[in-house]
Design an enzyme around this catalytic site. Sequence first.
Site, PDB file in Angstrom:
ATOM      1  N   HIS A   1      -6.715  -6.277  -0.571  1.00  0.00           N
ATOM      2  CA  HIS A   1      -5.558  -5.434  -0.279  1.00  0.00           C
ATOM      3  C   HIS A   1      -4.605  -6.158   0.654  1.00  0.00           C
ATOM      4  O   HIS A   1      -5.020  -6.730   1.656  1.00  0.00           O
ATOM      5  CB  HIS A   1      -6.044  -4.131   0.375  1.00  0.00           C
ATOM      6  CG  HIS A   1      -5.046  -3.035   0.383  1.00  0.00           C
ATOM      7  ND1 HIS A   1      -4.559  -2.458  -0.766  1.00  0.00           N
ATOM      8  CD2 HIS A   1      -4.440  -2.371   1.407  1.00  0.00           C
ATOM      9  CE1 HIS A   1      -3.713  -1.488  -0.455  1.00  0.00           C
ATOM     10  NE2 HIS A   1      -3.621  -1.417   0.859  1.00  0.00           N
TER      11      HIS A   1
ATOM     12  N   ASP B   1      -8.774  -5.559  -5.023  1.00  0.00           N
ATOM     13  CA  ASP B   1      -8.006  -4.650  -4.177  1.00  0.00           C
ATOM     14  C   ASP B   1      -8.333  -3.205  -4.531  1.00  0.00           C
ATOM     15  O   ASP B   1      -7.550  -2.527  -5.192  1.00  0.00           O
ATOM     16  CB  ASP B   1      -6.513  -4.955  -4.383  1.00  0.00           C
ATOM     17  CG  ASP B   1      -5.604  -4.058  -3.554  1.00  0.00           C
ATOM     18  OD1 ASP B   1      -6.123  -3.312  -2.696  1.00  0.00           O
ATOM     19  OD2 ASP B   1      -4.379  -4.108  -3.764  1.00  0.00           O
TER      20      ASP B   1
ATOM     21  N   SER C   1       0.825  -1.202   0.000  1.00  0.00           N
ATOM     22  CA  SER C   1       0.000   0.000   0.000  1.00  0.00           C
ATOM     23  C   SER C   1       0.862   1.255   0.000  1.00  0.00           C
ATOM     24  O   SER C   1       1.617   1.487  -0.947  1.00  0.00           O
ATOM     25  CB  SER C   1      -0.961  -0.036   1.190  1.00  0.00           C
ATOM     26  OG  SER C   1      -1.986   0.916   1.063  1.00  0.00           O
TER      27      SER C   1
END
Length: 612
Positions: free
Chosen positions: A334, A307, A161
């Site tokens: 994710h 995601d 991320s």
Amino acid sequence: STAFANGNKKPAVNNPKVSHVGEYVGYTTAEYKGYKYHSYYVPMRDSIKLAVDVYLPKKLEADKKIPTVLYLTRYVRSVQAKWPFNLIKDPVLTVVSEDEVKLFTSHGYACGVVDVRGTGASQGNRSMEFSPEEVQDGKDIVDWIISQAWSSGKVGTTGVSYLGTTAEMLLVNQHPAVKACIPVSNIFDLYGYIMFPGGVCQGPFIDVWGYTTRCLDNNNFKAFGPGARLAKGIHPVHKDKQSRMLKECVANHQNNFDVFKGLQDVTYRDDIQPHVQLSADAFSIHSNRDKIANSGTAIYRIGGWYDGALAKSCVEGYMNTGNTVKVLVGPWDHGPHSNVSPYAATKDLNLNVRLEMLRFFDYYLKGIENGINTEPAITYYTVAAEEWNTANAWPVKNTTNTNLYLSADNSLKTTSATSKADKVTYKIDYTATSGKTSRWNSVTTLYKNGLTNYALRNEEDKKLLCFTSSALTEPTEITGHPVVKLNLAADATDATVFAYLEDVAPDGSVTYVTEGMLRPMHRKVKDDAIYKTPYPDHTYNKTDILPVVKNEMMELEFDLLPISYLFKAGHSVRISIAGADAGHFNLPNPKPENFTVQCGPLSYVSLPVVVK
């Protein structure tokens, strides 16, 4: 038998096609057991000091030189547990997994975890996320790493991320020591994938993310659940006696940029943030892609089909950076955190992602000939077929775009000639939603409501305008970006349009496949797209907007998020149209009450069908 999105008991299908993924048949023996922990303040070029945790293999030989895996985090590198728990474990890692650190250190790597400028125990302030100062700090950190006695002079970088984004942004510096990068679930286009997918504001997520980062900047962990009560707070650097420096840093971080407030200044891609006099693109990977490609650093992109909008970072990042040598996209959310395939027997990941990372770093940082460089560039999972496939190009070869046309009888037709050129009116239901466990909820912890999961959409579809094909006579695999084209009018001067691709089983159960959205003012298609895409693109710039005229037909053409999915024989394809996704996206005012869709040749879904 029919697979169900909830409570599915059908066993997962093992795939015989791809044997290399998630397996390491060569170098697997751990050299070391356990790690030693150190923390330091490392000065940057402007004398700002960043907090760095270093994990070295325990009993590392005095003359041994080892490569480093570097993480640059905005989410606090580590915390200190309250007494007496700190006697058991100190420090406690946060977003960087201890299991991941153990894997790398046991195989002869150092791990460095850094609080980026203006966060955690590091000095400085934040004028913006992914600021040029933050990017330049990466070069100084790498210089410090390769100066250490234990360093082999080679660095790999990774993270999930935000950390995956800082990992790739590190390559902007083109530091010769950085040989490998594994961005996981990262953000290639900050505006298009996070802030405004399809030009539609993802305000609820940014609100929660902003609250999360403000809590961290305040050294306040109460919001993160019962387990966080055991945390004393951000871990001070070892030589910071009585945590004096840490307290000064936390006090100074109160002046950090508030991303949610900053969102109020943005509608268009080219909107300028007043406090920095730059647009969001200035802080985005895609605007730095030439520098990243010219770094020569080998990139392995990893992500999931479910995601948020970030599967695009895998495939479009690959298309736009020549140094991306590997791509892995699974049926994941994710992180990846869980297996989201509606046909999976378990939510557990169906592949050892960390072992893939080890294979990549071993080849590029240690020179171990493990064969990863000779494998196909792209490995992707086909949902419903429940198997891995490979390709050496994106879009994958042997795909053909097949159009299904919207008909006034709510069907999808294979030819426009048989579609009635009639209009269908849809009264918009503003309670329509993709659910509290959708792909959009998975992107940050406080926004989640348990594991990512798509329940059957039969009830939700009653709120939408649905068009369904006849039953397929043979299995049909789609891999790529479906595209929806609509001839549509709204009875207001603004709107948002959502489209869902769904699978209707013979018993009528409806399974989510993928989705896309567009704010119609952004409908102008640009031939000179901002970067390469395999679908008609929009700039989302203020200079390219087209007014929405009440009750006037518009041609809308937009992509659905990429997917690889097998529609089985006897199943039908469905496109469902909505005017809202409650809980996930902000809606403009005035809001329309109705959409009118012109059926026939100007309204269709184009599916990227794989020709076997």
